[in-house]
Design a protein around this motif. Structure first.
Motif, PDB file in Angstrom:
ATOM      1  N   LEU A  74       0.756  -1.131  -0.002  1.00 47.27           N
ATOM      2  CA  LEU A  74      -0.003  -0.053   0.058  1.00 47.27           C
ATOM      3  C   LEU A  74       0.940   1.386   0.058  1.00 47.27           C
ATOM      4  CD1 LEU A  74      -2.722  -1.044   2.651  1.00 47.27           C
ATOM      5  CD2 LEU A  74      -2.864  -1.344   0.159  1.00 47.27           C
ATOM      6  N   VAL A  75       2.056   1.229   0.352  1.00 46.12           N
ATOM      7  CA  VAL A  75       3.078   2.219   0.419  1.00 46.12           C
ATOM      8  C   VAL A  75       3.458   2.727  -1.038  1.00 46.12           C
ATOM      9  CG1 VAL A  75       5.258   3.158   1.504  1.00 46.12           C
ATOM     10  CG2 VAL A  75       3.935   1.256   2.782  1.00 46.12           C
ATOM     11  N   LEU A  76       3.141   3.847  -1.155  1.00 43.37           N
ATOM     12  CA  LEU A  76       3.518   4.819  -2.574  1.00 43.37           C
ATOM     13  C   LEU A  76       4.758   5.479  -2.323  1.00 43.37           C
ATOM     14  CD1 LEU A  76       0.075   5.394  -4.203  1.00 43.37           C
ATOM     15  CD2 LEU A  76       1.489   3.344  -4.274  1.00 43.37           C
ATOM     16  N   GLN A  77       4.795   6.243  -1.114  1.00 41.71           N
ATOM     17  CA  GLN A  77       5.692   7.125  -0.912  1.00 41.71           C
ATOM     18  C   GLN A  77       6.093   6.956   0.668  1.00 41.71           C
ATOM     19  OE1 GLN A  77       4.614  11.568  -1.491  1.00 41.71           O
ATOM     20  NE2 GLN A  77       6.391  12.060  -0.704  1.00 41.71           N
ATOM     21  N   LEU A  78       7.682   6.970   0.784  1.00 40.55           N
ATOM     22  CA  LEU A  78       8.200   6.679   1.968  1.00 40.55           C
ATOM     23  C   LEU A  78       9.207   7.609   2.617  1.00 40.55           C
ATOM     24  CD1 LEU A  78       8.529   4.707   4.437  1.00 40.55           C
ATOM     25  CD2 LEU A  78      10.110   3.557   3.163  1.00 40.55           C
ATOM     26  N   SER A  79       9.023   8.524   3.480  1.00 38.63           N
ATOM     27  CA  SER A  79      10.015   9.553   4.063  1.00 38.63           C
ATOM     28  C   SER A  79      10.777   9.326   5.383  1.00 38.63           C
ATOM     29  CB  SER A  79       9.157  10.944   4.146  1.00 38.63           C
ATOM     30  OG  SER A  79       8.462  11.217   3.146  1.00 38.63           O
ATOM     31  N   ILE A  80      11.786   9.079   5.440  1.00 38.52           N
ATOM     32  CA  ILE A  80      12.477   8.589   6.892  1.00 38.52           C
ATOM     33  C   ILE A  80      13.482   9.879   6.993  1.00 38.52           C
ATOM     34  CG2 ILE A  80      14.015   6.881   7.869  1.00 38.52           C
ATOM     35  CD1 ILE A  80      13.618   5.237   5.097  1.00 38.52           C
ATOM     36  N   ILE A  81      12.957  10.840   7.677  1.00 36.33           N
ATOM     37  CA  ILE A  81      13.563  12.027   8.081  1.00 36.33           C
ATOM     38  C   ILE A  81      13.513  12.165   9.852  1.00 36.33           C
ATOM     39  CG2 ILE A  81      13.709  14.495   7.886  1.00 36.33           C
ATOM     40  CD1 ILE A  81      12.010  14.079   5.142  1.00 36.33           C
ATOM     41  N   PRO A  82      14.353  11.884  10.303  1.00 42.22           N
ATOM     42  CA  PRO A  82      14.775  11.871  11.851  1.00 42.22           C
ATOM     43  C   PRO A  82      14.179  13.436  12.145  1.00 42.22           C
ATOM     44  CG  PRO A  82      16.626  10.830  10.853  1.00 42.22           C
ATOM     45  CD  PRO A  82      15.781  11.549   9.639  1.00 42.22           C
ATOM     46  N   LEU A 107      14.812  10.873   1.932  1.00 46.49           N
ATOM     47  CA  LEU A 107      15.675  10.337   3.017  1.00 46.49           C
ATOM     48  C   LEU A 107      16.548  11.226   3.704  1.00 46.49           C
ATOM     49  CD1 LEU A 107      17.064   7.146   0.931  1.00 46.49           C
ATOM     50  CD2 LEU A 107      15.302   7.020   2.576  1.00 46.49           C
ATOM     51  N   GLY A 108      16.631  11.194   4.885  1.00 45.24           N
ATOM     52  CA  GLY A 108      17.192  12.406   5.990  1.00 45.24           C
ATOM     53  C   GLY A 108      18.421  11.202   6.747  1.00 45.24           C
ATOM     54  N   VAL A 109      18.668  10.119   6.369  1.00 49.44           N
ATOM     55  CA  VAL A 109      19.505   9.224   6.923  1.00 49.44           C
ATOM     56  C   VAL A 109      19.949   8.001   5.862  1.00 49.44           C
ATOM     57  CG1 VAL A 109      17.627   7.701   7.811  1.00 49.44           C
ATOM     58  CG2 VAL A 109      19.634   7.693   9.027  1.00 49.44           C
ATOM     59  N   ASP A 110      21.210   7.650   6.097  1.00 44.69           N
ATOM     60  CA  ASP A 110      21.565   6.661   5.158  1.00 44.69           C
ATOM     61  C   ASP A 110      21.122   5.257   5.527  1.00 44.69           C
ATOM     62  OD1 ASP A 110      22.725   4.880   3.396  1.00 44.69           O
ATOM     63  OD2 ASP A 110      24.901   5.446   3.929  1.00 44.69           O
ATOM     64  N   PRO A 111      20.037   4.612   5.064  1.00 47.38           N
ATOM     65  CA  PRO A 111      19.450   3.468   5.620  1.00 47.38           C
ATOM     66  C   PRO A 111      20.285   2.266   5.292  1.00 47.38           C
ATOM     67  CG  PRO A 111      18.447   4.109   3.604  1.00 47.38           C
ATOM     68  CD  PRO A 111      19.307   5.277   4.139  1.00 47.38           C
ATOM     69  N   THR A 112      21.190   2.378   4.119  1.00 48.80           N
ATOM     70  CA  THR A 112      21.791   1.160   3.769  1.00 48.80           C
ATOM     71  C   THR A 112      22.906   0.582   4.942  1.00 48.80           C
ATOM     72  OG1 THR A 112      23.580   2.496   2.878  1.00 48.80           O
ATOM     73  CG2 THR A 112      21.911   1.857   1.189  1.00 48.80           C
ATOM     74  N   LEU A 113      23.052   1.559   5.883  1.00 50.47           N
ATOM     75  CA  LEU A 113      24.032   1.277   7.104  1.00 50.47           C
ATOM     76  C   LEU A 113      23.189   0.112   7.846  1.00 50.47           C
ATOM     77  CD1 LEU A 113      25.530   4.472   8.190  1.00 50.47           C
ATOM     78  CD2 LEU A 113      26.451   2.911   6.700  1.00 50.47           C
ATOM     79  N   SER A 114      22.014   0.196   7.847  1.00 48.38           N
ATOM     80  CA  SER A 114      21.097  -0.743   8.830  1.00 48.38           C
ATOM     81  C   SER A 114      21.001  -2.108   8.150  1.00 48.38           C
ATOM     82  CB  SER A 114      19.927  -0.040   9.310  1.00 48.38           C
ATOM     83  OG  SER A 114      19.975   1.124   9.844  1.00 48.38           O
ATOM     84  N   THR A 115      21.357  -2.255   6.971  1.00 51.95           N
ATOM     85  CA  THR A 115      21.105  -3.416   6.223  1.00 51.95           C
ATOM     86  C   THR A 115      22.342  -4.465   6.223  1.00 51.95           C
ATOM     87  OG1 THR A 115      20.058  -2.128   4.488  1.00 51.95           O
ATOM     88  CG2 THR A 115      20.636  -4.289   3.796  1.00 51.95           C
ATOM     89  N   PRO A 116      22.031  -5.639   6.784  1.00 50.61           N
ATOM     90  CA  PRO A 116      22.871  -6.591   7.090  1.00 50.61           C
ATOM     91  C   PRO A 116      23.683  -6.938   5.659  1.00 50.61           C
ATOM     92  CG  PRO A 116      20.858  -7.351   7.907  1.00 50.61           C
ATOM     93  CD  PRO A 116      20.543  -6.103   6.962  1.00 50.61           C
ATOM     94  N   PRO A 117      25.138  -7.210   5.882  1.00 51.52           N
ATOM     95  CA  PRO A 117      25.879  -7.399   4.627  1.00 51.52           C
ATOM     96  C   PRO A 117      25.265  -8.591   3.784  1.00 51.52           C
ATOM     97  CG  PRO A 117      27.228  -7.173   6.700  1.00 51.52           C
ATOM     98  CD  PRO A 117      25.907  -7.365   7.056  1.00 51.52           C
ATOM     99  N   TYR A 118      24.849  -9.613   4.278  1.00 49.69           N
ATOM    100  CA  TYR A 118      24.267 -10.598   3.464  1.00 49.69           C
ATOM    101  C   TYR A 118      22.915 -10.192   2.627  1.00 49.69           C
ATOM    102  CZ  TYR A 118      20.658 -11.304   6.872  1.00 49.69           C
ATOM    103  OH  TYR A 118      19.543 -10.970   7.762  1.00 49.69           O
TER     104      TYR A 118
END
Length: 226
Positions: A74-82, A107-118
């Protein structure tokens, strides 16, 4: 809602009222509690544009899509701004395959840092065509490029107030460019790049990494701020 008086108002008008409250989450929740038949409609409105600004809102969103993955559709737009300077841990980025209808991200944050390497190699948002990245402090150029790689079909890119903790050597930049070109990860559909006037470095970086910003179909817009 089951009383005879409820049938006086056409159902289409009731649905229109729900849609008109798309920015009023409190009212939408009341609609959902008032009538079970309106639950699908209210969910669509609630999840159309998801805004994450605090750890609490992040936790609730992750919990929702973890227990009911269909909500991600259902998500068409996603805002991640702390709302504060604290970085938000965004583990839901590893659920990228669920967001098949997501079209825009801020994006107001780098979300790839939270992604596991695998899971990093599988992180792709194929449906996203508009991306805004502002007030983000990347560790280095590699993190910036990896984030762009997750949006292979982006058409509009807005950049503002981007900084880097570590500055790479020309050799490291050349290697990163070779990786981008060799793996064909440079978004081929990118048409518009909007960059903050005081932050021209992202444009220079993108050119150094193989982005063709001189092509006639490319539109560069410099603004006072994002």
């Amino acid at each position: 809602m089951s009383s005879p008086a409820a049938h006086v108002v056409p159902w289409e008008i009731i649905e229109h009222c729900v849609d008109s409250c798309s920015e009023d989450y409190s009212t939408l929740k009341q609609w959902a509690l008032t009538c079970h038949a309106l639950l699908p409609r209210t969910r669509t409105a609630l999840f159309r544009h998801v805004r994450i600004r605090t750890r609490l809102s992040l936790s609730r969103f992750v919990g929702s899509i973890s227990t009911k993955p269909e909500l991600a559709m259902l998500v068409l737009q996603l805002s991640i701004i702390p709302a504060c300077s604290d970085a938000l841990y965004a583990p839901f980025m590893s659920f990228s395959r669920l967001f098949r209808r997501l079209r825009a991200m801020s994006l107001g944050v780098d979300p790839t840092l939270s992604t596991p390497p695998y899971a990093a190699s599988f992180l792709r948002y194929d449906a996203v065509i508009s991306v805004e990245i502002a007030k983000v402090a990347f560790r280095d150029h590699s993190d910036f490029v990896k984030l762009l790689w997750t949006f292979p079909h982006v058409r509009t890119l807005r950049l503002g107030a981007i900084t880097f903790t570590n500055q790479p050597t020309p050799v490291e930049t050349a290697r990163l460019r070779d990786r981008s070109v060799r793996k064909d990860r440079i978004p081929s559909q990118l048409k518009t790049v909007e960059v903050q006037a005081s932050g021209l470095f992202p444009l220079e970086l993108m050119e150094a990494l193989g982005f063709n910003l001189e092509q006639k179909s490319m539109r560069i817009v410099k603004t006072a701020g994002l």
